[in-house]
Design a protein around this motif. Structure first.
Motif, PDB file in Angstrom:
ATOM      1  N   THR B 133     -30.742   9.778  19.166  1.00 28.86           N
ATOM      2  CA  THR B 133     -29.934   8.967  18.252  1.00 28.86           C
ATOM      3  C   THR B 133     -28.505   9.499  18.203  1.00 28.86           C
ATOM      4  OG1 THR B 133     -29.790   8.073  16.010  1.00 28.86           O
ATOM      5  CG2 THR B 133     -30.647  10.311  16.209  1.00 28.86           C
ATOM      6  N   LYS B 134     -27.678   8.760  17.526  1.00 28.79           N
ATOM      7  CA  LYS B 134     -26.297   9.206  17.322  1.00 28.79           C
ATOM      8  C   LYS B 134     -26.139   9.573  15.855  1.00 28.79           C
ATOM      9  CE  LYS B 134     -23.504   7.439  20.964  1.00 28.79           C
ATOM     10  NZ  LYS B 134     -24.538   6.994  21.919  1.00 28.79           N
ATOM     11  N   ALA B 135     -25.247  10.512  15.614  1.00 29.52           N
ATOM     12  CA  ALA B 135     -25.001  10.914  14.233  1.00 29.52           C
ATOM     13  C   ALA B 135     -23.519  11.170  14.061  1.00 29.52           C
ATOM     14  CB  ALA B 135     -25.799  12.169  13.897  1.00 29.52           C
ATOM     15  N   THR B 136     -23.064  11.192  12.810  1.00 30.46           N
ATOM     16  CA  THR B 136     -21.670  11.565  12.561  1.00 30.46           C
ATOM     17  C   THR B 136     -21.647  12.776  11.649  1.00 30.46           C
ATOM     18  OG1 THR B 136     -21.533  10.117  10.632  1.00 30.46           O
ATOM     19  CG2 THR B 136     -20.829   9.187  12.734  1.00 30.46           C
ATOM     20  N   ILE B 137     -20.631  13.569  11.848  1.00 30.44           N
ATOM     21  CA  ILE B 137     -20.450  14.769  11.031  1.00 30.44           C
ATOM     22  C   ILE B 137     -19.034  14.710  10.465  1.00 30.44           C
ATOM     23  CG2 ILE B 137     -19.937  17.235  11.260  1.00 30.44           C
ATOM     24  CD1 ILE B 137     -22.796  17.080  11.271  1.00 30.44           C
ATOM     25  N   GLU B 138     -18.951  14.944   9.163  1.00 33.81           N
ATOM     26  CA  GLU B 138     -17.631  15.021   8.559  1.00 33.81           C
ATOM     27  C   GLU B 138     -17.497  16.388   7.887  1.00 33.81           C
ATOM     28  OE1 GLU B 138     -16.968  12.167   5.474  1.00 33.81           O
ATOM     29  OE2 GLU B 138     -14.871  12.769   5.212  1.00 33.81           O
ATOM     30  N   VAL B 139     -16.513  17.138   8.326  1.00 33.41           N
ATOM     31  CA  VAL B 139     -16.235  18.424   7.689  1.00 33.41           C
ATOM     32  C   VAL B 139     -15.178  18.165   6.630  1.00 33.41           C
ATOM     33  CG1 VAL B 139     -15.418  20.790   8.018  1.00 33.41           C
ATOM     34  CG2 VAL B 139     -16.710  19.646   9.840  1.00 33.41           C
ATOM     35  N   LYS B 140     -15.508  18.549   5.376  1.00 24.35           N
ATOM     36  CA  LYS B 140     -14.587  18.214   4.286  1.00 24.35           C
ATOM     37  C   LYS B 140     -14.682  19.290   3.214  1.00 24.35           C
ATOM     38  CE  LYS B 140     -13.444  14.158   1.519  1.00 24.35           C
ATOM     39  NZ  LYS B 140     -14.034  12.947   0.932  1.00 24.35           N
ATOM     40  N   ASN B 141     -13.614  19.951   2.966  1.00 22.33           N
ATOM     41  CA  ASN B 141     -13.543  20.999   1.941  1.00 22.33           C
ATOM     42  C   ASN B 141     -14.681  22.014   2.042  1.00 22.33           C
ATOM     43  OD1 ASN B 141     -11.357  19.544   0.916  1.00 22.33           O
ATOM     44  ND2 ASN B 141     -12.717  18.348  -0.425  1.00 22.33           N
ATOM     45  N   GLY B 142     -15.000  22.392   3.252  1.00 18.03           N
ATOM     46  CA  GLY B 142     -16.011  23.440   3.423  1.00 18.03           C
ATOM     47  C   GLY B 142     -17.444  22.952   3.415  1.00 18.03           C
ATOM     48  N   VAL B 143     -17.679  21.669   3.115  1.00 17.83           N
ATOM     49  CA  VAL B 143     -19.034  21.150   3.245  1.00 17.83           C
ATOM     50  C   VAL B 143     -19.098  20.219   4.448  1.00 17.83           C
ATOM     51  CG1 VAL B 143     -19.522  21.317   0.771  1.00 17.83           C
ATOM     52  CG2 VAL B 143     -18.755  19.140   1.730  1.00 17.83           C
ATOM     53  N   VAL B 144     -20.329  19.969   4.870  1.00 13.59           N
ATOM     54  CA  VAL B 144     -20.526  19.141   6.058  1.00 13.59           C
ATOM     55  C   VAL B 144     -21.391  17.944   5.657  1.00 13.59           C
ATOM     56  CG1 VAL B 144     -21.642  19.050   8.322  1.00 13.59           C
ATOM     57  CG2 VAL B 144     -20.346  21.089   7.643  1.00 13.59           C
ATOM     58  N   PHE B 179     -26.903  13.444   4.561  1.00  5.49           N
ATOM     59  CA  PHE B 179     -27.079  14.813   4.080  1.00  5.49           C
ATOM     60  C   PHE B 179     -25.727  15.463   3.805  1.00  5.49           C
ATOM     61  CE2 PHE B 179     -30.950  15.042   7.173  1.00  5.49           C
ATOM     62  CZ  PHE B 179     -31.703  14.283   6.292  1.00  5.49           C
ATOM     63  N   THR B 180     -25.610  16.152   2.682  1.00  2.00           N
ATOM     64  CA  THR B 180     -24.414  16.947   2.409  1.00  2.00           C
ATOM     65  C   THR B 180     -24.800  18.417   2.460  1.00  2.00           C
ATOM     66  OG1 THR B 180     -23.567  15.184   1.017  1.00  2.00           O
ATOM     67  CG2 THR B 180     -22.540  17.341   0.781  1.00  2.00           C
ATOM     68  N   TYR B 181     -24.339  19.080   3.515  1.00  2.00           N
ATOM     69  CA  TYR B 181     -24.730  20.470   3.762  1.00  2.00           C
ATOM     70  C   TYR B 181     -23.715  21.437   3.169  1.00  2.00           C
ATOM     71  CZ  TYR B 181     -27.664  18.582   7.596  1.00  2.00           C
ATOM     72  OH  TYR B 181     -28.571  17.901   8.348  1.00  2.00           O
ATOM     73  N   SER B 182     -24.218  22.545   2.650  1.00  3.99           N
ATOM     74  CA  SER B 182     -23.344  23.634   2.202  1.00  3.99           C
ATOM     75  C   SER B 182     -23.618  24.847   3.087  1.00  3.99           C
ATOM     76  CB  SER B 182     -23.658  24.011   0.761  1.00  3.99           C
ATOM     77  OG  SER B 182     -23.741  22.857  -0.023  1.00  3.99           O
TER      78      SER B 182
END
Lengths: 298, 186
Positions: B133-144, B179-182
């Motif tokens: 599958t395809k996924a997107t990742i956004e890095v923003k203020n230290g979270v992913v 998902f919002t990863y820390s």
């Protein structure tokens, strides 16, 4: 030559270590999730201990979810030993139409009208304990149940000789339902019960009737289960006309309905009736075919 | 011996790089939902307690969730889902283990968007199938923030639907994750 082999050997070790590291990493990630998951202290509640809110005659520990609404239509036909003339009991029919509502996931209310003794009934059902494993370990589910039944037969149909006061038409039932789902396919329930009749005839025994119910279900397939339910009267009057209620039946589940088909020696579908006033004797073949159909809306 | 020394140093460097710059990100409240359109009624359920971990060093991702964590609008549907279809008592978890390839080198120190190609093994109902599958990742203020969706064929995972209700349930369901990863420090 020797140097060359040594070099190759070290390179081999190095490659192996990289590969092993790769493998180890994936396992590490899974392990991290497992420990983090445990730390979350998840509680796994046992669900669907029984298929419906009724075991057969009486209530099960299942409650409707908050705001869910259930229509329950129950029939008990005549005695099978009426033979072909009575079409094995199907010529006679007792009906109870009931409406139930989930005030919350734990608290349910319901009303019903039973053609047996033209009885109106109302009940409250509160789940005090939910069986769970994991962070909170509770071996059983428990429900407090209370119902009231009002006999609305005409005065002369009860006793033409005297005036029947309103209070004499009332009976109350209190139950503690305790159930455990032992495995996905097997559940048991016990039901300590007290039935209080405001007025009883001598043949009916004491005003307070104590009983202990036992019941269970065993799944046969994913959509079919076998149920058994028995109410033992502890202080039963010495009256050969009255018997303990025993029922055996099947739950059949289709899309949105649960059909419960059963054989029982009771015709009343209200607690005070089937626990205290069951006149059928299994040994005699006084068995009634019956069904409950429920439909839940939410 | 010179080559030996070089390879030794190289191994040491790679080893160091992969430990000291290990970048793991975790979430315990990931949101996964599935949706399918069916003739009788659409089916939708949400699980907001999904566990997932990403390793930006090894480009690996592992996700697990409890099947009975899926909440349906209709309680009967939820009961059928757990009791009859995915058999949550026997197969409590769904897992995904896989690897991803980003379209660009991911820099976790500054905000940015990336697209990933993900491949791996999806296990549901005790059956493991490879998926892509395809996924997107956004890095923003230290979270992913990771997002993906893919279709799952119910039949692929040995989930049998009785003939009586087969028309009520679609054979393919769309699975969506958000998902919002820390950062994971340990």
């Amino acid at each position: 030559m020797e140097r060359y082999y040594k070099k190759l050997f070290l390179l081999y070790i190095f490659l192996m270590m990289m590969i092993l590291k790769g493998f180890a990493q994936e396992d590490d990630l899974m392990k991290i999730l497992e420990t983090e998951g445990d730390e979350k202290n998840q509680v796994n509640f046992a669900t669907a201990t029984f298929k419906g809110t009724r075991l057969i005659q009486g209530h099960s520990v299942e409650t409707l979810r908050g705001n869910a609404f259930q229509l329950l239509i129950s029939h008990r036909f005549g005695r099978i030993n009426g033979g072909a003339y009575e079409f094995f009991g199907l010529d006679q029919s007792n009906v109870r139409i009931g409406l139930e509502y989930g005030l919350s996931d734990r608290l349910n209310v319901g009303i019903g009208r039973n053609s047996y003794e033209k009885t109106y009934d109302g009940f409250l059902k509160y789940k005090i304990l939910r069986q769970s494993s994991g962070a909170a370990n509770r071996p059983v589910s428990m429900v407090l149940f209370s119902s009231v039944a009002l006999n609305t037969l005409k005065n002369e149909d009860i006793d033409p000789e005297r005036e029947i006061p309103f209070s004499s038409r009332l009976a109350y039932t209190g139950q503690l339902l305790i159930a455990r789902k032992f495995s996905p396919g097997f559940s048991l329930q016990i039901m300590p019960t007290i039935v209080h009749r405001n007025e009883v005839t001598e043949s009916e025994g004491y005003n307070d009737l104590y009983a202990l119910g036992f019941g269970g279900r065993k799944k046969i397939t994913k959509s079919l289960a076998l149920n058994v339910e028995y109410y033992y009267r502890i202080n039963a009057p010495e009256n050969p006309e009255l018997h303990n209620s025993f029922s055996i039946g099947f739950d059949i589940e289709t899309g949105g309905h649960v059909f419960q088909l059963h054989f029982t020696n009771s015709i009343s579908m209200v607690e005070k009736g089937f626990i205290g006033e069951t006149t059928g004797d299994w040994a005699n073949g006084d068995i009634h075919f019956g069904f409950n159909i429920s439909r839940t809306f939410n | 011996m010179k080559i030996l020394k070089i390879s030794g140093v190289l191994a040491l460097l790679i080893g160091l790089a992969s430990t000291s710059f290990a970048q793991k990100f975790i979430t315990k409240n990931g949101h996964t939902s599935f949706y399918s359109e069916a003739p009788m009624e659409n089916i939708e359920a949400h699980n907001k307690e999904v566990l997932s971990i990403i390793d930006f060093d090894s480009h690996e991702i592992v996700t697990t969730m409890l099947m009975n964590g899926f909440q349906f609008k209709k309680s009967l549907m939820q009961e059928h889902f757990n009791e009859k279809y995915v058999e949550s008592d026997q197969y409590p978890k769904a897992t995904f283990k896989g690897k991803f390839t980003p379209n660009d080198a991911i820099d976790l120190n500054k905000d940015g968007n990336y697209e990933l190609a993900v491949t791996g093994d999806l296990t549901i109902h005790g059956v493991t199938k490879p998926i892509e599958t395809k996924a997107t990742i956004e890095v923003k203020n230290g979270v992913v923030i990771g997002k993906t969706n893919f279709n799952v064929k119910v039949k692929d995972f040995d989930i049998t639907i009785p003939k009586v209700v087969v028309e009520n349930i679609a054979e393919t369901v769309l699975v969506t994750s958000d998902f919002t990863y820390s950062p994971y420090n340990n």
